[in-house]
Design an enzyme around this catalytic site. Structure first.
Site, PDB file in Angstrom:
ATOM      1  N   ILE A  52       0.815  -1.221   0.000  1.00  9.65           N
ATOM      2  CA  ILE A  52       0.000   0.000   0.000  1.00  9.65           C
ATOM      3  C   ILE A  52       0.842   1.262   0.000  1.00  9.65           C
ATOM      4  CG2 ILE A  52      -2.036  -1.038   1.048  1.00  9.65           C
ATOM      5  CD1 ILE A  52      -1.115   0.072   3.752  1.00  9.65           C
ATOM      6  N   CYS A  54       5.319   2.871  -0.382  1.00  8.94           N
ATOM      7  CA  CYS A  54       6.729   2.579  -0.578  1.00  8.94           C
ATOM      8  C   CYS A  54       7.544   3.769  -0.131  1.00  8.94           C
ATOM      9  CB  CYS A  54       7.016   2.279  -2.047  1.00  8.94           C
ATOM     10  SG  CYS A  54       6.649   3.676  -3.128  1.00  8.94           S
ATOM     11  N   GLY A  55       8.835   3.569  -0.080  1.00 13.62           N
ATOM     12  CA  GLY A  55       9.718   4.651   0.305  1.00 13.62           C
ATOM     13  C   GLY A  55      11.150   4.190   0.277  1.00 13.62           C
ATOM     14  N   GLY A  58      11.967   0.935   2.252  1.00 18.26           N
ATOM     15  CA  GLY A  58      11.480  -0.366   1.804  1.00 18.26           C
ATOM     16  C   GLY A  58      10.063  -0.222   1.300  1.00 18.26           C
ATOM     17  N   GLU A  59       9.111  -0.830   1.981  1.00 14.25           N
ATOM     18  CA  GLU A  59       7.724  -0.670   1.558  1.00 14.25           C
ATOM     19  C   GLU A  59       6.759  -0.861   2.714  1.00 14.25           C
ATOM     20  OE1 GLU A  59       7.679  -3.806  -1.434  1.00 14.25           O
ATOM     21  OE2 GLU A  59       6.200  -4.895  -0.250  1.00 14.25           O
ATOM     22  N   ASP A 165      11.045  16.235   9.186  1.00 13.78           N
ATOM     23  CA  ASP A 165      10.470  15.659   7.960  1.00 13.78           C
ATOM     24  C   ASP A 165       9.064  16.184   7.692  1.00 13.78           C
ATOM     25  OD1 ASP A 165      10.559  14.173   5.666  1.00 13.78           O
ATOM     26  OD2 ASP A 165      10.125  12.256   6.619  1.00 13.78           O
TER      27      ASP A 165
END
Length: 415
Positions: A52, A54-55, A58-59, A165
């Site tokens: 659902i 990602c980044g 990883g995911e 962030d």
């Protein structure tokens, strides 16, 4: 571009939630279902479902707590990652997730060749909702967001952490249909850092020539200049995001350059060259006052969060608004990992005094209810877990959403 990876409820109710979900780090390893279906499990209770999000880490997978029938989010990171951050992020969540507006963390442990962190599943991000509202929010919506996020950031700072962030993708509403649906949550502490040294209990020293950490569109001017971040930078980045929501875009978007380094330099130069009065032109003076205040803060200085909150609550009251959680997206169908939800119009929050109205949200819980036969976590465990690309994180390419963003027709407007 190198990115530095260093890092409302009472005790009774919290205890009930912990016992119900079986939270806390477990020593259980990964086990399969023991059936021919090859169901992938994280710990004893959590079934891994479809991808659902990602980044760079990883995911993200949709998951299901088989004990409670609740949906969860499962964040996966390769154990052999060049810059592992998931366990540190888990530790930060454990420090933070006893309050409203921070997702509950349920488990951390191995999942094959991956580390897995299981979290409360939330709703759409502010960026998704911004798209849903034709990429402009009204003043009322921005003020309801701002009042909550100043409180969220203050709480993070009281735990000796700076966030580093800020971006709309990292602020999510609760699950549609739940009691949390109107509360703005802060997620993704992969770039967070302790600004109070745990050994000396002193503020970290001022430094220069630091690599950029965060998202270039929203980061503070001092971050562009290579200065160590502190509490002031989180608040300045929030101010830039508030203006992004009001204006629809920021003056430093869409800049062209041959390299990422040159592009970041252009973004920083344009931020410095854009007077606050121009950035906030045609909007209430309080928006400019906010940015002037946070940009004047000293590196070591504790911000006056009450002053900043009062700026916006006073403006909210003078504008005749009611803090009813009637955001611009109220009544619109909202995308979720388990299908589109058509939310009801939010009910009035419980009566409380005026001071409480703007500093606390409604009491929340995370019950997701029974799953139907079309369980989206079923039949997806055998899908391969994609390793993150071997590239450095850069500007808007950093992504850690709690559900997959829909593709946009044009990427240009997001630069």
């Amino acid at each position: 571009m190198d990115f530095d990876k260093k890092g409302g409820k009472g005790e009774l109710e919290e205890g009930r939630r912990m016992s119900k979900t079986g939270t806390s780090r477990s020593n259980h390893g990964v086990r399969s279902s023991g059936t021919s279906s090859g169901v992938l499990m994280v710990g004893p209770n959590f079934r891994v479902g479809k991808k659902i999000g990602c980044g760079n880490f990883g995911e993200l997978r949709l998951g299901k707590n088989l004990y409670t029938n609740e949906y969860v989010a499962i964040k996966l990171e390769p154990i052999k990652s060049r810059a592992p951050q998931l366990h540190l992020e888990y530790r930060f969540y454990k420090q933070l997730s006893t309050t409203e507006g921070v997702p509950q963390v349920y488990y951390f442990g191995p999942c094959g060749k991956y580390n897995a962190m299981v979290l409360e599943l939330l709703g759409p991000s502010l960026e998704d909702l911004f798209d849903l509202c034709d990429r402009t929010f009204t003043l009322k919506t921005v003020l309801m967001i701002a009042i909550q996020l100043i409180t969220r950031m203050e709480y993070v700072h009281t735990k000796s952490l700076i966030y580093r962030d800020v971006k709309p993708e990292n602020f999510l509403v609760g699950r549609p249909g739940s009691k949390r649906q109107h509360s703005i949550h802060i997620i993704d502490f992969g770039l967070a850092k302790e600004y109070i040294d745990p050994e000396t209990k002193k503020h970290i020293p001022y430094r220069e020539h630091k690599s950029l950490t965060g998202t270039a569109r929203y980061m503070s001017i001092n971050t562009h200049l290579g200065k160590e971040q502190s509490r002031r930078d989180d608040l300045e980045a929030l101010g830039h995001m508030f203006m992004y929501f009001l204006r629809g875009s920021l003056p430093w978007q869409g800049l062209k350059a041959d390299t990422l380094k040159e592009r970041y330099q252009k973004i920083g130069d344009t931020k410095r060259a854009t007077p606050i009065e121009v950035l906030c032109e045609s909007f209430p003076e309080e928006m400019a006052t906010y940015l002037r205040y946070v940009r004047r803060l000293d590196f070591f200085e504790k911000p006056d969060y009450d002053y900043l909150r009062k700026l916006f609550t006073d403006l909210f009251d003078r504008s005749g608004y009611v803090f009813d959680y009637e955001y611009d997206w109220a009544g619109k169908p909202l995308p979720t990992p388990i299908g589109t939800v058509h939310p009801d119009v939010p009910s009035q929050p419980p009566h409380r005094d005026k001071a409480q109205l703007h500093t606390k949200n409604q009491a929340l819980n995370s019950t997701n209810g029974e799953l139907n036969t079309d369980d989206p976590t079923a039949g997806h465990s055998n899908a391969p877990i994609a390793a993150p690309a071997e590239v450095e994180v850069a500007d808007e390419t950093k992504c850690c959403c709690f559900f997959k963003r829909r593709k946009r027709k044009s990427l240009q407007r997001h630069k």
